[in-house]
Design a protein around this motif. Structure first.
Motif, PDB file in Angstrom:
ATOM      1  N   PHE A 258      44.271  34.581  16.633  1.00  0.00           N
ATOM      2  CA  PHE A 258      43.427  33.401  16.823  1.00  0.00           C
ATOM      3  C   PHE A 258      42.192  33.749  17.642  1.00  0.00           C
ATOM      4  CE2 PHE A 258      42.353  29.809  19.668  1.00  0.00           C
ATOM      5  CZ  PHE A 258      41.837  28.939  18.725  1.00  0.00           C
ATOM      6  N   GLY A 259      42.383  34.486  18.737  1.00  0.00           N
ATOM      7  CA  GLY A 259      41.248  34.859  19.570  1.00  0.00           C
ATOM      8  C   GLY A 259      40.249  35.719  18.822  1.00  0.00           C
ATOM      9  N   GLY A 260      40.757  36.645  17.998  1.00  0.00           N
ATOM     10  CA  GLY A 260      39.864  37.518  17.249  1.00  0.00           C
ATOM     11  C   GLY A 260      38.996  36.771  16.271  1.00  0.00           C
ATOM     12  N   LEU A 261      39.540  35.744  15.619  1.00  0.00           N
ATOM     13  CA  LEU A 261      38.752  34.943  14.686  1.00  0.00           C
ATOM     14  C   LEU A 261      37.870  33.939  15.419  1.00  0.00           C
ATOM     15  CD1 LEU A 261      38.103  33.960  11.784  1.00  0.00           C
ATOM     16  CD2 LEU A 261      39.974  32.312  12.063  1.00  0.00           C
ATOM     17  N   ALA A 262      38.449  33.197  16.379  1.00  0.00           N
ATOM     18  CA  ALA A 262      37.780  32.023  16.929  1.00  0.00           C
ATOM     19  C   ALA A 262      36.764  32.323  18.026  1.00  0.00           C
ATOM     20  CB  ALA A 262      38.835  31.053  17.470  1.00  0.00           C
ATOM     21  N   LEU A 263      37.058  33.279  18.906  1.00  0.00           N
ATOM     22  CA  LEU A 263      36.205  33.442  20.078  1.00  0.00           C
ATOM     23  C   LEU A 263      34.797  33.934  19.754  1.00  0.00           C
ATOM     24  CD1 LEU A 263      38.660  34.592  22.872  1.00  0.00           C
ATOM     25  CD2 LEU A 263      38.197  32.316  21.929  1.00  0.00           C
ATOM     26  N   PRO A 264      34.593  34.766  18.715  1.00  0.00           N
ATOM     27  CA  PRO A 264      33.201  35.075  18.351  1.00  0.00           C
ATOM     28  C   PRO A 264      32.395  33.839  17.939  1.00  0.00           C
ATOM     29  CG  PRO A 264      34.646  36.765  17.502  1.00  0.00           C
ATOM     30  CD  PRO A 264      35.533  35.669  18.028  1.00  0.00           C
ATOM     31  N   PHE A 265      33.040  32.843  17.334  1.00  0.00           N
ATOM     32  CA  PHE A 265      32.345  31.595  17.019  1.00  0.00           C
ATOM     33  C   PHE A 265      31.918  30.892  18.306  1.00  0.00           C
ATOM     34  CE2 PHE A 265      34.405  32.304  12.966  1.00  0.00           C
ATOM     35  CZ  PHE A 265      33.560  31.715  12.036  1.00  0.00           C
ATOM     36  N   PHE A 266      32.788  30.904  19.305  1.00  0.00           N
ATOM     37  CA  PHE A 266      32.470  30.295  20.598  1.00  0.00           C
ATOM     38  C   PHE A 266      31.319  31.036  21.271  1.00  0.00           C
ATOM     39  CE2 PHE A 266      32.875  29.658  25.151  1.00  0.00           C
ATOM     40  CZ  PHE A 266      33.161  28.308  25.265  1.00  0.00           C
ATOM     41  N   ALA A 267      31.407  32.379  21.280  1.00  0.00           N
ATOM     42  CA  ALA A 267      30.359  33.183  21.911  1.00  0.00           C
ATOM     43  C   ALA A 267      29.016  32.988  21.218  1.00  0.00           C
ATOM     44  CB  ALA A 267      30.761  34.659  21.910  1.00  0.00           C
ATOM     45  N   GLU A 268      29.027  32.951  19.901  1.00  0.00           N
ATOM     46  CA  GLU A 268      27.781  32.773  19.146  1.00  0.00           C
ATOM     47  C   GLU A 268      27.164  31.414  19.429  1.00  0.00           C
ATOM     48  OE1 GLU A 268      24.712  33.780  16.421  1.00  0.00           O
ATOM     49  OE2 GLU A 268      26.171  34.959  17.558  1.00  0.00           O
ATOM     50  N   ALA A 269      27.993  30.369  19.478  1.00  0.00           N
ATOM     51  CA  ALA A 269      27.480  29.033  19.772  1.00  0.00           C
ATOM     52  C   ALA A 269      26.913  28.974  21.183  1.00  0.00           C
ATOM     53  CB  ALA A 269      28.587  28.002  19.595  1.00  0.00           C
ATOM     54  N   ALA A 270      27.601  29.589  22.137  1.00  0.00           N
ATOM     55  CA  ALA A 270      27.130  29.581  23.520  1.00  0.00           C
ATOM     56  C   ALA A 270      25.817  30.342  23.663  1.00  0.00           C
ATOM     57  CB  ALA A 270      28.200  30.180  24.431  1.00  0.00           C
ATOM     58  N   ALA A 271      25.696  31.456  22.943  1.00  0.00           N
ATOM     59  CA  ALA A 271      24.497  32.295  23.050  1.00  0.00           C
ATOM     60  C   ALA A 271      23.283  31.651  22.404  1.00  0.00           C
ATOM     61  CB  ALA A 271      24.768  33.656  22.425  1.00  0.00           C
ATOM     62  N   THR A 272      23.495  30.867  21.339  1.00  0.00           N
ATOM     63  CA  THR A 272      22.373  30.303  20.575  1.00  0.00           C
ATOM     64  C   THR A 272      22.111  28.834  20.874  1.00  0.00           C
ATOM     65  OG1 THR A 272      23.830  29.715  18.721  1.00  0.00           O
ATOM     66  CG2 THR A 272      22.816  31.916  18.689  1.00  0.00           C
ATOM     67  N   GLY A 273      23.043  28.193  21.592  1.00  0.00           N
ATOM     68  CA  GLY A 273      22.890  26.770  21.847  1.00  0.00           C
ATOM     69  C   GLY A 273      23.326  25.896  20.691  1.00  0.00           C
ATOM     70  N   ALA A 274      23.968  26.485  19.699  1.00  0.00           N
ATOM     71  CA  ALA A 274      24.438  25.724  18.535  1.00  0.00           C
ATOM     72  C   ALA A 274      25.741  24.998  18.868  1.00  0.00           C
ATOM     73  CB  ALA A 274      24.640  26.661  17.357  1.00  0.00           C
ATOM     74  N   GLU A 275      26.109  24.065  18.011  1.00  0.00           N
ATOM     75  CA  GLU A 275      27.379  23.372  18.172  1.00  0.00           C
ATOM     76  C   GLU A 275      28.526  24.298  17.779  1.00  0.00           C
ATOM     77  OE1 GLU A 275      29.739  19.404  16.457  1.00  0.00           O
ATOM     78  OE2 GLU A 275      27.740  19.940  15.715  1.00  0.00           O
ATOM     79  N   CYS A 276      29.539  24.369  18.624  1.00  0.00           N
ATOM     80  CA  CYS A 276      30.685  25.232  18.323  1.00  0.00           C
ATOM     81  C   CYS A 276      31.673  24.497  17.430  1.00  0.00           C
ATOM     82  CB  CYS A 276      31.390  25.652  19.615  1.00  0.00           C
ATOM     83  SG  CYS A 276      32.761  26.817  19.361  1.00  0.00           S
ATOM     84  N   PRO A 277      32.190  25.142  16.382  1.00  0.00           N
ATOM     85  CA  PRO A 277      33.250  24.511  15.596  1.00  0.00           C
ATOM     86  C   PRO A 277      34.465  24.212  16.480  1.00  0.00           C
ATOM     87  CG  PRO A 277      32.439  26.509  14.522  1.00  0.00           C
ATOM     88  CD  PRO A 277      31.861  26.499  15.899  1.00  0.00           C
ATOM     89  N   ARG A 278      35.292  23.313  16.018  1.00  0.00           N
ATOM     90  CA  ARG A 278      36.550  23.032  16.715  1.00  0.00           C
ATOM     91  C   ARG A 278      37.473  24.228  16.503  1.00  0.00           C
ATOM     92  NH1 ARG A 278      38.495  18.396  18.834  1.00  0.00           N
ATOM     93  NH2 ARG A 278      40.742  18.021  18.930  1.00  0.00           N
ATOM     94  N   LEU A 279      37.992  24.790  17.585  1.00  0.00           N
ATOM     95  CA  LEU A 279      38.844  25.972  17.538  1.00  0.00           C
ATOM     96  C   LEU A 279      40.294  25.516  17.669  1.00  0.00           C
ATOM     97  CD1 LEU A 279      36.711  28.235  19.923  1.00  0.00           C
ATOM     98  CD2 LEU A 279      36.432  27.847  17.458  1.00  0.00           C
ATOM     99  N   VAL A 280      41.065  25.682  16.598  1.00  0.00           N
ATOM    100  CA  VAL A 280      42.399  25.084  16.516  1.00  0.00           C
ATOM    101  C   VAL A 280      43.463  26.172  16.410  1.00  0.00           C
ATOM    102  CG1 VAL A 280      43.833  23.372  15.357  1.00  0.00           C
ATOM    103  CG2 VAL A 280      41.338  23.149  15.283  1.00  0.00           C
ATOM    104  N   ALA A 281      44.316  26.251  17.408  1.00  0.00           N
ATOM    105  CA  ALA A 281      45.411  27.218  17.433  1.00  0.00           C
ATOM    106  C   ALA A 281      46.649  26.616  16.779  1.00  0.00           C
ATOM    107  CB  ALA A 281      45.723  27.621  18.875  1.00  0.00           C
TER     108      ALA A 281
END
Length: 454
Positions: A258-281
């Motif tokens: 889960f971390g391998g798939l989801a956390l890059p989406f979180f990092a990318e959203a944080a770095a660009t100011g975009a909305e982060c998808p909902r991360l569901v475990a």
């Protein structure tokens, strides 16, 4: 055919967290120590990769060479699966089963074997539940010239004997846990089967064996970093398809998939100011740490001497019911995922084994890929979300889920499903509460069953 290239760097989420991770504690201490839990056998490179501050880490050339045999992995829109589950939005799947281990575990096994070999270690010792991690480490040790010893949960090895055969084919020595080789197994008794015990046996054996080191594949921060190749590829592959998703789903044992798939989406959203998808475990209903556990300090294995980590947990002493949740049968979640859960940056759903295997069966019949039971949990949650059957979250753009491994060595579980022999085994409430009762809350009073601490 995708033109997306394999990543040449791993990406850490740590620089984007609001607060540092709570430090580990020694089992005896009442105050945390900033360097608690750093093993003398842990290569310094892995220690550094667990520290905050640096976001991108170059993948060593030798590891990249090994990755190129199976990466980048496939991502596709599962249109027939969508139709079968009544999806209202697209479902995309990222498939990690196309390597010798049959799972995502090889991503970190190769990295860890490389770093341990560079540090002069001669033998890696580990515990494994369903056998995917043990197989991955056996393969990685073979590539980097290390001996490998695996303690596998005995009930899993009995159900999946060919996992043991594959590990031995790769050169590993395999023991059913509990074994007759360790004191921790003798204290536990022959009828106690758990991943925590298998890990405890590996910790004890490695600690008394010259040239050996204990190696773990899921909950550690560095192992989740190595898995970031999954999410980094998925982001690029979705962009290539001009696809948007507002939910990212992966199954959770300790959390590397889960971390391998989801956390890059979180990092990318944080770095660009975009909305982060909902991360569901997606977790097993027999081991519901993120949905019913407490945020507390707990043991990671059965020895009682390893550092206590801050995690969402149902208690390391809880006797987890037997089920076909395989590698998801671990009492706690990784500390980075637990911290993010505490900050409401990720959410979780619990899935029973029947629903998980039924989702896996539908996926097999529609997409011609047989998923591991663990992956069935993620597919079940993806189906709930995409069809609008999840009351808490209804995506409007799409869902991406990780199929973390294949199920060819789990066919007995599918046979039991088709024979009508399976039922869902919920946790025993009083046993669950008793196991969590003596834990040390991370912040304030942890409320059992709430999924949060206050």
């Amino acid at each position: 055919m995708s033109s997306v290239a394999m990543p040449t760097s791993w990406r850490s989420v740590l620089p984007h967290l609001d607060e540092p991770l709570p430090p580990d504690r020694s089992p005896e201490a009442t105050a945390a120590s900033s360097d608690a839990g750093v093993s003398v056998n842990l290569p310094f490179a892995l220690v550094r990769q667990s520290a905050p501050g640096r976001e991108f880490w170059d993948i060593p050339a030798e590891v990249l060479d090994a990755y190129r045999t199976f990466r980048p992995t496939q991502l596709w829109r599962a249109r027939r699966f969508e139709e079968a589950v009544g999806a209202r939005v697209p479902i995309y799947v990222k498939y990690e089963g196309g390597n010798i281990s049959g799972s995502h575990k090889l991503n970190t096994a190769l990295a860890q074997a490389y770093y341990y070999a560079k540090a002069g270690v001669k033998e890696l010792v580990t515990g494994t539940g369903a056998g995917q991690w043990g197989t991955a480490l056996a393969a990685a040790c073979s590539i980097f010239g290390l001996r490998c010893r695996v303690f596998m949960v005995g009930t899993s090895l009995q159900k999946k004997p060919y996992r043991g055969t594959l590990m031995r084919t790769l050169g590993a020595t395999v023991h059913a846990s509990p074994s007759d080789l360790t004191e921790v197994a003798a204290r536990a008794g022959g009828g106690f089967n758990s991943l925590a015990l298998a890990i405890g046996e590996a910790v004890e054996y490695a600690g008394r064996t010259e040239g050996a080191a204990f190696c773990i594949g899921s909950g550690e921060t560095y192992s989740i970093l190595h898995q970031s190749v999954i999410g980094l590829e998925a982001i690029e592959q979705l962009a290539e398809l001009e696809a948007e998703v507002d939910s990212v789903v992966g199954c959770v044992g300790a959390g590397s998939n889960f971390g391998g798939l989801a956390l890059p989406f979180f990092a990318e959203a944080a770095a660009t100011g975009a909305e982060c998808p909902r991360l569901v475990a997606a977790e097993s209903s027999t081991t519901p740490k993120l949905t019913r556990g407490v945020y507390a300090y707990d043991k990671t294995d059965a020895t009682g001497v390893s550092p206590m980590e801050a995690m969402y947990t149902i208690g390391s002493s809880y006797p987890i019911p037997d089920s076909h949740s395989a590698g998801l049968r671990f009492h706690g979640a990784a500390k980075v995922l637990s911290a993010m859960r505490h900050q409401n940056q990720i959410t979780a759903r619990a899935v029973g084994q029947v629903e998980a295997l039924e989702a896996g069966q539908v996926f097999t019949r529609t997409e011609m890929v047989l998923p591991a039971p663990e992956s069935g949990h993620a597919l079940a949650v993806a189906a709930r979300l995409a069809s609008g059957r999840d009351d808490e979250d209804r995506p409007t753009r799409g869902v991406v889920a990780c199929v973390s491994g294949h199920g060819y060595l789990d066919l007995s579980a599918y046979q039991q499903l088709m024979d009508g022999e399976l039922s869902n085994e919920p946790p025993v409430e009083q046993s669950l509460l008793a196991a969590m009762d003596q834990l040390q809350p991370v912040q304030g009073l942890a409320i059992a069953g709430s999924g949060h601490a206050v």
